[in-house]
Scaffold this active site. Structure first.
Site, short mmCIF file in Angstrom:
data_model
loop_
_atom_site.label_atom_id
_atom_site.label_comp_id
_atom_site.label_asym_id
_atom_site.label_seq_id
_atom_site.Cartn_x
_atom_site.Cartn_y
_atom_site.Cartn_z
N LYS A 1 -81.85 43.30 -15.56
CA LYS A 1 -81.08 42.87 -14.64
C LYS A 1 -81.46 43.88 -13.20
O LYS A 1 -81.09 43.97 -12.13
CB LYS A 1 -79.72 44.49 -14.98
CG LYS A 1 -79.49 43.82 -16.99
CD LYS A 1 -78.84 42.54 -16.56
CE LYS A 1 -77.66 41.97 -15.70
NZ LYS A 1 -78.03 40.29 -16.63
N ARG B 1 -83.68 36.18 -12.65
CA ARG B 1 -83.11 34.56 -12.81
C ARG B 1 -82.72 34.29 -11.19
O ARG B 1 -83.96 32.45 -11.10
CB ARG B 1 -82.04 34.73 -13.49
CG ARG B 1 -81.30 33.30 -13.36
CD ARG B 1 -82.26 32.03 -13.99
NE ARG B 1 -82.27 32.43 -15.74
CZ ARG B 1 -83.20 31.43 -16.55
NH1 ARG B 1 -83.98 30.71 -15.80
NH2 ARG B 1 -83.68 31.58 -17.67
N ARG C 1 -71.96 40.04 -11.37
CA ARG C 1 -70.77 40.55 -12.28
C ARG C 1 -70.10 41.36 -11.59
O ARG C 1 -70.83 42.26 -10.77
CB ARG C 1 -71.15 40.88 -13.21
CG ARG C 1 -71.08 39.88 -14.25
CD ARG C 1 -71.22 40.72 -16.38
NE ARG C 1 -72.17 39.22 -17.05
CZ ARG C 1 -72.47 39.42 -17.79
NH1 ARG C 1 -73.40 40.28 -17.41
NH2 ARG C 1 -73.08 38.15 -19.11
N1 LIG Z 1 -78.60 35.04 -5.75
C1 LIG Z 1 -78.32 35.94 -6.72
N2 LIG Z 1 -77.35 35.36 -7.02
C2 LIG Z 1 -76.91 35.67 -8.56
N3 LIG Z 1 -77.21 37.29 -8.71
C3 LIG Z 1 -78.33 37.94 -7.86
C4 LIG Z 1 -78.75 37.00 -7.16
N4 LIG Z 1 -79.97 37.93 -6.16
C5 LIG Z 1 -80.47 38.55 -7.34
N5 LIG Z 1 -79.00 39.20 -7.83
C6 LIG Z 1 -78.55 40.02 -9.55
O1 LIG Z 1 -79.62 39.84 -10.99
C7 LIG Z 1 -78.93 40.07 -11.04
C8 LIG Z 1 -79.56 40.17 -12.86
O2 LIG Z 1 -80.55 40.23 -12.81
P1 LIG Z 1 -81.28 39.46 -14.22
O3 LIG Z 1 -81.55 37.94 -13.59
O4 LIG Z 1 -82.99 40.11 -14.21
O5 LIG Z 1 -80.81 39.95 -15.20
S1 LIG Z 1 -81.23 39.21 -16.53
O6 LIG Z 1 -82.72 40.36 -17.35
O7 LIG Z 1 -81.44 38.02 -16.46
O8 LIG Z 1 -79.99 39.20 -18.07
C9 LIG Z 1 -77.92 40.19 -10.73
O9 LIG Z 1 -77.10 41.63 -11.57
P2 LIG Z 1 -74.83 41.77 -11.89
O10 LIG Z 1 -74.76 42.26 -9.68
O11 LIG Z 1 -75.60 42.99 -12.14
O12 LIG Z 1 -74.57 40.60 -12.37
C10 LIG Z 1 -77.65 40.50 -9.63
O13 LIG Z 1 -77.09 41.55 -8.84
#
Ligand SMILES: Nc1ncnc2c1ncn2[C@@H]1O[C@H](COP(=O)(O)OS(=O)(=O)O)[C@@H](OP(=O)(O)O)[C@H]1O
EC number: 2.8.2.-
Length: 398
Positions: A154, A158, A362
């Site tokens: 998180k 990604r 989210r």
């Molecule tokens: N560009 C962009 N678009 C969307 N989301 C973004 C982006 N950059 C960083 N994030 C943040 O990435 C969080 C998810 O982290 P991960 O990809 O490491 O999650 S996972 O561990 O693979 O499930 C996700 O966490 P949440 O906001 O809690 O959903 C995002 O805050």
């Protein structure tokens, strides 16, 4: 008589000129057409193309360059077929493997587990299957990764991987292989086989965020190659924990509240450090484990917060760390107001803008501010230690 006239009378100068001009323009058009089909990139003066030792050297270099460029174009093309095609094949696989998974044809994202133990991020899982398509063409070879995004869950892993894939010298597997934690018994050949084929000079990458907190992972990665470059995306441990909880809640809506899971004993305020959502955020402790095997110079820490506020800045640091030319710049990003996050103007191989799917970014549930404060107090000393170890203040306690 007529016979001798034909040979004795030379053609008039003007006819000859017209003929020469026509010939020249035909030749020029042909050359132009050739340039167009070759995109002119390899059009070099013709005198360098032929005979002689120097010219021969140029010719062979040109041949190498042209073949490399073709391979790259081919590779690019095969890994970036229209998104819709990728999605269709992905839907087919998902329908076969995962009945009941929502695939709305628009957003493909959920962390799910396939029968082969790979975590497929549905948004980008297509990339994993593309890898197979590319293999069929026999271009390049599969290599073990030279760089791995090892965490944190998180943190924004990604987003980082998707942004990095824009770089022509990075080839990454889309799914999370979980090799150094869950699938180690499958062996190195299994792992290598998951990787996309790469050409000389390209870097193979994967991301599995759980490696960072896996006790055995450092020794195992070290055994694969002591030169592996490690990247960790870190994020404020409190918001990270809430994000982690939000993900679990989306899959299991019946779980207890965040507040009740946080404490061993709510009255005494004792934090339950055995809860993984809390555990993962004690970065200094996990980092210690990695430092038994890797020097700090081989680990890059990316700020999850800055990855959102200044993606090009963080990507610049990552490209430097990987020894790559800074190709990904602020020109590649735009801020999508609806999504509330930076997105790519063009995803890898596509001409269309691309944001991450709905499981990234989210909406978090509201957490009791007192509990949040208690967690901030809990993490503070660990954060300080982490800033000290990494030499970077991430600003979570400001
Ligand atoms: N560009 C962009 N678009 C969307 N989301 C973004 C982006 N950059 C960083 N994030 C943040 O990435 C969080 C998810 O982290 P991960 O990809 O490491 O999650 S996972 O561990 O693979 O499930 C996700 O966490 P949440 O906001 O809690 O959903 C995002 O805050």
């Amino acid at each position: 008589m007529a016979y001798s006239r034909v040979f004795s009378d030379p053609p008039s100068k003007s006819i000859f000129k017209t003929f020469a001009v026509m010939l020249l323009s035909i030749l020029a058009s042909l050359y132009f057409l050739h340039c167009l089909t070759e995109r002119c990139g390899t059009c070099i003066p013709t005198e360098k193309r032929n005979t002689g030792p120097v010219e021969g050297f140029y010719a062979s270099k040109l041949k190498d360059f042209e073949s490399l460029r073709r391979k790259r174009l081919l590779q690019k093309w095969t890994s970036t077929r229209p998104l819709v095609m990728r999605h269709h094949s992905l839907i087919r696989r998902l329908e076969e493997d995962l009945p009941g998974i929502e695939a709305d044809g628009h957003i493909f994202q959920a962390d799910v587990k396939l029968s082969n133990s790979l975590d497929v991020d549905l948004e980008t899982g297509g990339s994993y299957f593309d890898t197979g398509k590319l293999s069929a063409l026999g271009e390049g070879s599969k290599k073990l990764p030279q760089a791995i995004i090892i965490g944190v869950k998180k943190g924004g892993t990604r987003a980082l991987l998707e942004f990095l894939r824009v770089h022509p010298d990075i080839r990454a597997v889309g799914a999370e292989p979980h090799f150094f934690d869950r699938n180690y018994d499958n062996g190195m050949d299994w792992y290598r086989d998951l990787m996309p084929k790469t050409l000389e000079g390209q870097i193979t990458m994967e991301k599995t965020p759980s490696y960072f907190v896996t006790r055995e992972a450092p020794a195992r990665i070290y055994a694969m190659s002591r030169d592996t470059k490690l990247i960790v995306v870190v994020r404020d441990p409190v918001t990270r924990a809430i994000s982690d909880y939000t993900q679990t809640l989306s899959k299991k809506p019946d779980i207890p509240t965040f507040e009740s899971l946080t404490f061993k004993n709510r009255t005494t305020g004792l934090i339950d450090t055995t809860w993984s959502a809390i555990q993962i955020g004690i970065y200094a402790k996990h980092l210690d484990n990695w430092l038994q095997f890797f020097p700090m110079s081989q680990i890059l820490f990316v700020s999850g917060e800055r990855l959102i506020s200044d993606p090009a800045g963080e990507l610049g640091r990552v490209q430097d760390f990987l020894g790559l030319k800074r190709i990904i710049t602020d020109k590649h990003f735009y801020f999508n107001q609806t999504k509330g996050f930076p997105c790519l103007k063009k995803a890898e191989g596509s001409s269309k803008p691309h944001c991450l799917g709905k499981t990234k970014g989210r909406t978090h549930p509201n957490i009791d501010p007192e509990v949040v404060q208690r967690l901030r107090d809990f993490y503070r000393p660990f954060n300080m230690k982490f800033y000290q170890m990494t030499g970077r203040k991430f600003g979570w306690d400001d």
